[in-house]
Design a protein around this motif. Structure first.
Motif, PDB file in Angstrom:
ATOM      1  N   ALA A  73     -35.973 -15.096  -7.646  1.00 18.15           N
ATOM      2  CA  ALA A  73     -35.426 -14.711  -9.275  1.00 18.15           C
ATOM      3  C   ALA A  73     -35.895 -13.845  -9.691  1.00 18.15           C
ATOM      4  CB  ALA A  73     -35.397 -15.841 -10.181  1.00 18.15           C
ATOM      5  N   MET A  74     -37.640 -13.257  -9.045  1.00 13.89           N
ATOM      6  CA  MET A  74     -37.896 -12.552  -9.070  1.00 13.89           C
ATOM      7  C   MET A  74     -37.561 -11.319  -8.998  1.00 13.89           C
ATOM      8  SD  MET A  74     -42.178 -13.736 -10.032  1.00 13.89           S
ATOM      9  CE  MET A  74     -42.771 -13.048  -9.029  1.00 13.89           C
ATOM     10  N   LEU A  75     -37.026 -11.318  -7.524  1.00 17.88           N
ATOM     11  CA  LEU A  75     -36.909 -10.157  -6.429  1.00 17.88           C
ATOM     12  C   LEU A  75     -35.654  -9.880  -7.157  1.00 17.88           C
ATOM     13  CD1 LEU A  75     -37.151 -11.304  -3.193  1.00 17.88           C
ATOM     14  CD2 LEU A  75     -38.131  -9.271  -4.167  1.00 17.88           C
ATOM     15  N   SER A  76     -35.030 -10.490  -7.520  1.00 16.76           N
ATOM     16  CA  SER A  76     -33.305 -10.301  -8.492  1.00 16.76           C
ATOM     17  C   SER A  76     -33.648  -9.472  -9.202  1.00 16.76           C
ATOM     18  CB  SER A  76     -32.626 -10.981  -8.526  1.00 16.76           C
ATOM     19  OG  SER A  76     -32.321 -12.137  -7.117  1.00 16.76           O
ATOM     20  N   ALA A  77     -34.756 -10.219 -10.554  1.00 19.56           N
ATOM     21  CA  ALA A  77     -34.878  -9.096 -11.207  1.00 19.56           C
ATOM     22  C   ALA A  77     -35.501  -7.577 -11.476  1.00 19.56           C
ATOM     23  CB  ALA A  77     -35.789 -10.378 -12.486  1.00 19.56           C
ATOM     24  N   SER A  86     -48.069 -14.709 -14.564  1.00 20.74           N
ATOM     25  CA  SER A  86     -48.537 -14.083 -15.767  1.00 20.74           C
ATOM     26  C   SER A  86     -49.223 -13.372 -16.152  1.00 20.74           C
ATOM     27  CB  SER A  86     -50.529 -14.436 -15.762  1.00 20.74           C
ATOM     28  OG  SER A  86     -51.274 -14.196 -14.634  1.00 20.74           O
ATOM     29  N   GLU A  87     -49.391 -12.305 -15.031  1.00 21.78           N
ATOM     30  CA  GLU A  87     -48.692 -11.128 -14.843  1.00 21.78           C
ATOM     31  C   GLU A  87     -47.367  -9.863 -15.200  1.00 21.78           C
ATOM     32  OE1 GLU A  87     -50.155  -9.311 -11.369  1.00 21.78           O
ATOM     33  OE2 GLU A  87     -52.012 -10.380 -11.294  1.00 21.78           O
ATOM     34  N   LEU A  88     -46.388 -11.038 -16.204  1.00 25.20           N
ATOM     35  CA  LEU A  88     -45.276 -10.643 -16.472  1.00 25.20           C
ATOM     36  C   LEU A  88     -44.817 -10.295 -17.363  1.00 25.20           C
ATOM     37  CD1 LEU A  88     -42.677 -12.874 -14.004  1.00 25.20           C
ATOM     38  CD2 LEU A  88     -43.919 -10.233 -13.156  1.00 25.20           C
ATOM     39  N   SER A  89     -44.105  -9.261 -17.687  1.00 24.67           N
ATOM     40  CA  SER A  89     -44.368  -9.031 -19.583  1.00 24.67           C
ATOM     41  C   SER A  89     -43.562 -10.288 -19.980  1.00 24.67           C
ATOM     42  CB  SER A  89     -43.754  -7.703 -19.526  1.00 24.67           C
ATOM     43  OG  SER A  89     -41.399  -7.190 -19.559  1.00 24.67           O
ATOM     44  N   ALA A  90     -42.803 -10.338 -21.302  1.00 22.35           N
ATOM     45  CA  ALA A  90     -41.999 -10.603 -21.887  1.00 22.35           C
ATOM     46  C   ALA A  90     -40.340 -10.851 -21.913  1.00 22.35           C
ATOM     47  CB  ALA A  90     -42.270 -11.187 -23.849  1.00 22.35           C
ATOM     48  N   ARG A  91     -39.932  -9.779 -21.812  1.00 17.45           N
ATOM     49  CA  ARG A  91     -38.452  -9.721 -20.997  1.00 17.45           C
ATOM     50  C   ARG A  91     -38.481  -9.460 -19.285  1.00 17.45           C
ATOM     51  NH1 ARG A  91     -37.149  -4.686 -18.052  1.00 17.45           N
ATOM     52  NH2 ARG A  91     -39.491  -3.963 -18.155  1.00 17.45           N
ATOM     53  N   GLN A  92     -39.555  -8.718 -18.097  1.00  8.71           N
ATOM     54  CA  GLN A  92     -39.740 -10.063 -17.143  1.00  8.71           C
ATOM     55  C   GLN A  92     -39.176 -11.296 -17.414  1.00  8.71           C
ATOM     56  OE1 GLN A  92     -42.893  -8.089 -15.714  1.00  8.71           O
ATOM     57  NE2 GLN A  92     -41.903  -7.070 -14.254  1.00  8.71           N
ATOM     58  N   ILE A  93     -40.126 -12.002 -17.817  1.00  6.85           N
ATOM     59  CA  ILE A  93     -39.997 -13.191 -17.810  1.00  6.85           C
ATOM     60  C   ILE A  93     -38.779 -14.104 -18.574  1.00  6.85           C
ATOM     61  CG2 ILE A  93     -40.437 -15.595 -19.335  1.00  6.85           C
ATOM     62  CD1 ILE A  93     -42.432 -14.386 -17.010  1.00  6.85           C
TER      63      ILE A  93
END
Length: 109
Positions: A73-77, A86-93
């Motif tokens: 899902a991280m790759l798809s995003a 923990s390094e992702l932004s709220a938008r990315q999460i």
């Protein structure tokens, strides 16, 4: 009034990633209860924002417990699959969790 809070939860080997939705005061009380729980450490609140439409309304609290699905899902995003959650932004999460929710309808409440 826990029934007023919905959202999505992801558990990896090293992280819990959770998005909460609902009435602001109920969500904040839920977050504070989570934060005070001794089983949880290093809680990080990424964002508090009003939304016009709840993204996870059909979910009591969805959950994905498969780290590989989270990485996909991280790759798809558009996020690298080896990035620490923990390094992702709220938008990315939010983008990752929405992707997981749409890909995992069988775990909806």
């Amino acid at each position: 009034r826990r029934e007023c809070v919905g959202g999505f939860l992801v558990l990896t080997r090293t992280h819990f990633v959770q998005l909460l939705e609902g009435e602001r005061n109920v969500v904040m009380a839920t977050y504070e209860r989570i934060r005070r729980d001794v089983r949880h450490t290093h809680c990080t609140l990424l964002d508090i924002a009003p939304v016009r439409v709840r993204q996870f309304e059909a979910w009591a609290m969805g959950a994905v417990l498969d780290e590989m699905k989270f990485r996909e899902a991280m790759l798809s995003a558009g996020i690298g699959d080896n990035k620490d959650p923990s390094e992702l932004s709220a938008r990315q999460i939010t983008a990752v969790l929405l992707g997981l929710a749409h890909a995992s309808p069988s775990i909806a409440a």
